[in-house]
Design an enzyme around this catalytic site. Structure first.
Site: not given
Ligand code: PLP
Length: 321
Positions: A73, A75-77, A79
């Site tokens: 997403g 706000q992916s942690n 990524a």
């Protein structure tokens, strides 16, 4: 048979993370509640993905990769932590992020930029479409002489699962050194890899402990986790071994990434009693579920281990109601 120590692993975690008693919370609920601080894995803002990336990025390096792709997403942690670990290893990170949720440059998106990652927004809800775009860019980069390496959503592959087999070996080893064993280990289930690793690591290193996974998305996790466990067993040359499945409880609320007021209450409770921050998307929901179970009288007299899987960046992007 193999163990996780037979797999090459570039050390990205900054050594064992703390395993701590939560004294005030334990007193309040009359149980012994411990926390495994994988929000302190030592890269970026910390979090569970670093353990998976130790195995995945070591594999990438062994294959000569110079560019790493992953997705999630906005706000992916995962990524963000992939970008942070790639920075440390001198590889370029390309993040294919869904153009959904909080797409302003704050929280993890700000960190992605500071880390020098290339962010490509993908306007779709379908990860199949995202992987097709990755394939196209991979072909183009290969033609230019690069070696790309793609990590799927959450790093939840059989190899990634080994990260949490290692994590649980560490946690239960710390418990043993403290003279304690756990009745229940609680983790968050987002794409399934962490739960699969916790389940397999518990089976191998603390078979008397039961695993409770709190799902924060609507996916067929019974099957996803079972498949990932089988994949990891195959890597360990233990194919077909019977591993007790976790209890999976759903706490999705209004949707993935949308916290309800009970999440705010849970985040505040742990902050105010113990000085520890949870996140609004994963650990806050899981902890809200744990608190409601404690209030209902579940886990009587038990020793509980809560896996804090990180996610701090979300606090600065996702509004808590
Ligand atoms: C990704 C993530 C999880 C879920 O882990 P999965 O392996 O994807 O199930 C839990 N907590 C945080 C903070 C995460 O970033």
């Amino acid at each position: 048979m193999k163990t996780i120590h037979d797999f090459p692993r570039f050390p990205l975690c900054a050594g064992p993370t703390p395993l701590q008693l939560l004294p005030n919370l334990s007193r309040k609920y009359g149980r012994q509640i411990y926390i495994k601080r994988d929000d302190m894995t030592g890269v970026g803002l910390g979090g569970n993905k670093v353990r998976k990336l130790e195995f995945l990025l070591t594999d990438a390096r062994a294959r000569g990769a110079d560019v790493v792709f992953t997705t999630g997403g906005a706000q992916s942690n995962h990524a963000m932590l992939t970008a942070a670990c790639c920075a440390k290893l001198g590889m370029k990170a390309v993040l294919f992020l869904k153009e959904r949720g909080v797409t302003e440059e704050k929280g993890n998106l700000l960190l992605d930029r500071l880390l020098g990652a290339e962010v490509r927004f993908v306007d779709t809800d379908d990860y199949g479409e995202v992987y097709a775009q990755m394939d196209r860019l991979a072909a183009q980069l290969r033609a230019e002489g690069h070696v790309p390496y793609a990590i799927p959503l959450g790093g939840s592959t059989a190899l990634g699962v080994l990260g949490y087999v290692a994590g649980m070996e560490e946690a239960y080893g710390q418990g043993t050194a403290m003279g304690i064993s756990f009745d229940h280990t609680v983790c968050v289930c987002g794409s399934g890899g962490t739960t699969a690793g916790v389940v397999l690591g518990t089976h191998l290193y603390s078979p008397g402990t039961r695993v409770l996974a709190v799902a924060v998305d609507d996916q067929p996790f019974d099957q996803i986790v079972a498949d990932l466990v089988q994949g990891a067993l195959a890597l360990l040359e233990r194919t077909g071994e019977a591993v007790p499945p976790p209890e999976i409880r759903s706490h999705v609320g209004e949707g993935y990434g949308i916290p309800g007021p009970e999440v705010t209450a849970a985040v505040e409770e742990l902050a105010r009693l113990e000085g520890i921050f949870l996140d609004p998307v994963y650990t806050g929901k899981a902890f809200a579920e744990v608190l409601s179970l404690l209030r209902e009288g579940k886990f009587p007299g038990e020793r509980i281990l809560f896996l804090h899987s990180g996610g701090a960046g979300g606090l600065f992007a996702v509004d808590l109601p």
